[in-house]
Design a protein around this motif. Structure first.
Motif, PDB file in Angstrom:
ATOM      1  N   VAL A   1       0.849  -1.202   0.000  1.00  0.00           N
ATOM      2  CA  VAL A   1       0.000   0.000   0.000  1.00  0.00           C
ATOM      3  C   VAL A   1       0.878   1.243   0.000  1.00  0.00           C
ATOM      4  CG1 VAL A   1      -1.763   1.322   1.255  1.00  0.00           C
ATOM      5  CG2 VAL A   1      -1.793  -1.174   1.349  1.00  0.00           C
ATOM      6  N   TYR A   2       0.532   2.208  -0.848  1.00  0.00           N
ATOM      7  CA  TYR A   2       1.157   3.536  -0.795  1.00  0.00           C
ATOM      8  C   TYR A   2       0.054   4.543  -0.496  1.00  0.00           C
ATOM      9  CZ  TYR A   2       3.105   8.034  -2.121  1.00  0.00           C
ATOM     10  OH  TYR A   2       3.505   9.345  -2.113  1.00  0.00           O
ATOM     11  N   THR A   3       0.309   5.402   0.515  1.00  0.00           N
ATOM     12  CA  THR A   3      -0.620   6.476   0.852  1.00  0.00           C
ATOM     13  C   THR A   3       0.169   7.769   0.893  1.00  0.00           C
ATOM     14  OG1 THR A   3      -1.911   4.964   2.230  1.00  0.00           O
ATOM     15  CG2 THR A   3      -2.290   7.309   2.558  1.00  0.00           C
ATOM     16  N   GLY A   4      -0.289   8.749   0.103  1.00  0.00           N
ATOM     17  CA  GLY A   4       0.421  10.020   0.105  1.00  0.00           C
ATOM     18  C   GLY A   4       0.116  10.867  -1.099  1.00  0.00           C
ATOM     19  N   GLU A   5       1.126  11.666  -1.465  1.00  0.00           N
ATOM     20  CA  GLU A   5       0.959  12.632  -2.556  1.00  0.00           C
ATOM     21  C   GLU A   5       1.348  12.027  -3.905  1.00  0.00           C
ATOM     22  OE1 GLU A   5       1.869  16.888  -0.585  1.00  0.00           O
ATOM     23  OE2 GLU A   5       3.565  15.484  -0.493  1.00  0.00           O
ATOM     24  N   TRP A   6       0.625  12.496  -4.922  1.00  0.00           N
ATOM     25  CA  TRP A   6       0.855  12.066  -6.301  1.00  0.00           C
ATOM     26  C   TRP A   6       0.938  13.298  -7.187  1.00  0.00           C
ATOM     27  CZ3 TRP A   6       0.814   6.799  -7.685  1.00  0.00           C
ATOM     28  CH2 TRP A   6       0.423   5.911  -6.666  1.00  0.00           C
ATOM     29  N   ALA A   7       1.697  13.193  -8.279  1.00  0.00           N
ATOM     30  CA  ALA A   7       1.727  14.234  -9.305  1.00  0.00           C
ATOM     31  C   ALA A   7       1.957  13.562 -10.649  1.00  0.00           C
ATOM     32  CB  ALA A   7       2.816  15.263  -9.030  1.00  0.00           C
ATOM     33  N   ASP A   8       1.138  13.897 -11.618  1.00  0.00           N
ATOM     34  CA  ASP A   8       1.247  13.351 -12.973  1.00  0.00           C
ATOM     35  C   ASP A   8       1.304  11.830 -13.008  1.00  0.00           C
ATOM     36  OD1 ASP A   8       1.150  15.849 -14.261  1.00  0.00           O
ATOM     37  OD2 ASP A   8       3.269  16.183 -13.825  1.00  0.00           O
ATOM     38  N   GLY A   9       0.538  11.184 -12.128  1.00  0.00           N
ATOM     39  CA  GLY A   9       0.421   9.729 -12.144  1.00  0.00           C
ATOM     40  C   GLY A   9       1.455   8.979 -11.331  1.00  0.00           C
ATOM     41  N   LEU A  10       2.420   9.689 -10.708  1.00  0.00           N
ATOM     42  CA  LEU A  10       3.480   9.036  -9.948  1.00  0.00           C
ATOM     43  C   LEU A  10       3.521   9.538  -8.509  1.00  0.00           C
ATOM     44  CD1 LEU A  10       6.333   9.315 -12.608  1.00  0.00           C
ATOM     45  CD2 LEU A  10       5.003   7.271 -12.045  1.00  0.00           C
ATOM     46  N   GLU A  11       4.108   8.729  -7.611  1.00  0.00           N
ATOM     47  CA  GLU A  11       4.319   9.147  -6.238  1.00  0.00           C
ATOM     48  C   GLU A  11       5.269  10.339  -6.257  1.00  0.00           C
ATOM     49  OE1 GLU A  11       4.824   6.096  -7.512  1.00  0.00           O
ATOM     50  OE2 GLU A  11       4.189   4.531  -6.122  1.00  0.00           O
ATOM     51  N   ASN A  12       4.818  11.469  -5.714  1.00  0.00           N
ATOM     52  CA  ASN A  12       5.603  12.700  -5.676  1.00  0.00           C
ATOM     53  C   ASN A  12       5.211  13.471  -4.432  1.00  0.00           C
ATOM     54  OD1 ASN A  12       7.441  13.499  -8.002  1.00  0.00           O
ATOM     55  ND2 ASN A  12       5.670  12.748  -9.137  1.00  0.00           N
ATOM     56  N   GLY A  13       6.217  13.877  -3.630  1.00  0.00           N
ATOM     57  CA  GLY A  13       5.923  14.599  -2.398  1.00  0.00           C
ATOM     58  C   GLY A  13       6.178  13.700  -1.208  1.00  0.00           C
ATOM     59  N   THR A  14       5.306  13.751  -0.222  1.00  0.00           N
ATOM     60  CA  THR A  14       5.464  12.955   0.993  1.00  0.00           C
ATOM     61  C   THR A  14       4.467  11.799   0.986  1.00  0.00           C
ATOM     62  OG1 THR A  14       6.123  14.937   2.196  1.00  0.00           O
ATOM     63  CG2 THR A  14       5.443  13.062   3.514  1.00  0.00           C
ATOM     64  N   GLY A  15       4.964  10.621   1.362  1.00  0.00           N
ATOM     65  CA  GLY A  15       4.080   9.470   1.401  1.00  0.00           C
ATOM     66  C   GLY A  15       4.649   8.322   2.197  1.00  0.00           C
ATOM     67  N   THR A  16       3.798   7.325   2.441  1.00  0.00           N
ATOM     68  CA  THR A  16       4.188   6.119   3.171  1.00  0.00           C
ATOM     69  C   THR A  16       3.890   4.898   2.320  1.00  0.00           C
ATOM     70  OG1 THR A  16       3.749   7.152   5.307  1.00  0.00           O
ATOM     71  CG2 THR A  16       3.783   4.743   5.254  1.00  0.00           C
ATOM     72  N   TYR A  17       4.910   4.066   2.144  1.00  0.00           N
ATOM     73  CA  TYR A  17       4.756   2.802   1.431  1.00  0.00           C
ATOM     74  C   TYR A  17       4.903   1.697   2.464  1.00  0.00           C
ATOM     75  CZ  TYR A  17       5.047  -0.563  -2.396  1.00  0.00           C
ATOM     76  OH  TYR A  17       4.776  -1.579  -3.282  1.00  0.00           O
ATOM     77  N   THR A  18       3.907   0.793   2.490  1.00  0.00           N
ATOM     78  CA  THR A  18       3.944  -0.337   3.406  1.00  0.00           C
ATOM     79  C   THR A  18       3.950  -1.625   2.586  1.00  0.00           C
ATOM     80  OG1 THR A  18       2.695   0.918   5.048  1.00  0.00           O
ATOM     81  CG2 THR A  18       2.800  -1.477   5.354  1.00  0.00           C
TER      82      THR A  18
END
Length: 185
Positions: free
Chosen positions: A125-142
């Motif tokens: 699971v990834y929860t956080g910020e996205w930009a243009d379809g990709l993980e970008n910014g701050t997030g948590t990957y479990t």
């Protein structure tokens, strides 16, 4: 013989009239050839439209565009339930991929953009910020094994300050570049 000839002329006339009507219909003008409105008002209201590629949309229309809340279904089994603006996924919604992965969050111009959560069918699971379809910014990957990374992302990769925590509680803080730890804190 005259009846057969008359039936042939009528069939040609009906076929040519219906194809002309289809070609010039407001639905075809708005969405392209082969598109049909199955029910409702597919130009300015609620309705269901089928596209020639096999897509089907049920929901709101505004100004001859898919606009508002609705459900888009692909022949592959993927589906999007959420907000649209001028024929694109734009706003909040849930995209369910045909392999079982699910993204719930914000969209802009048909791409994951803003806050969202992506759940892979394998349990990650990834929860956080996205930009243009990709993980970008701050997030948590479990990861399904219970390991978590919380920190900065750039273009779908771990980049910047972050922390990895293992299920036993041990952790490492540092600077990451392209998914690799480059210096510890």
């Amino acid at each position: 013989m005259k009846k057969l000839l008359l039936l042939g002329i009528i069939a040609i006339f009906v076929t040519s009239c219906s194809s002309t009507e289809q070609k010039d219909s407001p639905i075809v003008k708005a969405y392209g050839p082969g598109t049909t409105c199955v029910e409702g008002d597919c130009l300015d209201g609620q309705g269901t439209v089928k596209f020639p590629q096999g897509l089907e949309y049920k929901g709101e229309f505004k100004g001859s565009t898919v606009d508002g809340k609705g459900l888009m279904m692909w022949p592959s089994g993927s589906k999007y339930d959420g907000e649209f603006s001028r024929n694109t996924r734009d706003g909040k919604g849930t995209f369910t991929y045909n392999n079982g992965d699910v993204y719930t969050g914000e969209f802009k111009n048909n791409k994951k953009h803003g806050q969202g959560e992506y759940r892979w069918v394998n349990g990650d699971v990834y929860t956080g910020e996205w930009a243009d379809g990709l993980e970008n910014g701050t997030g948590t990957y479990t990861w399904k094994e219970g390991i978590t990374y919380t920190g900065q992302w750039k273009d779908g990769k771990i980049n910047g300050k972050g922390t990895i925590v293992w299920p036993d509680g041990s952790r490492i803080r540092g600077i990451f570049e392209n998914n690799r730890l480059v210096s510890e804190d």
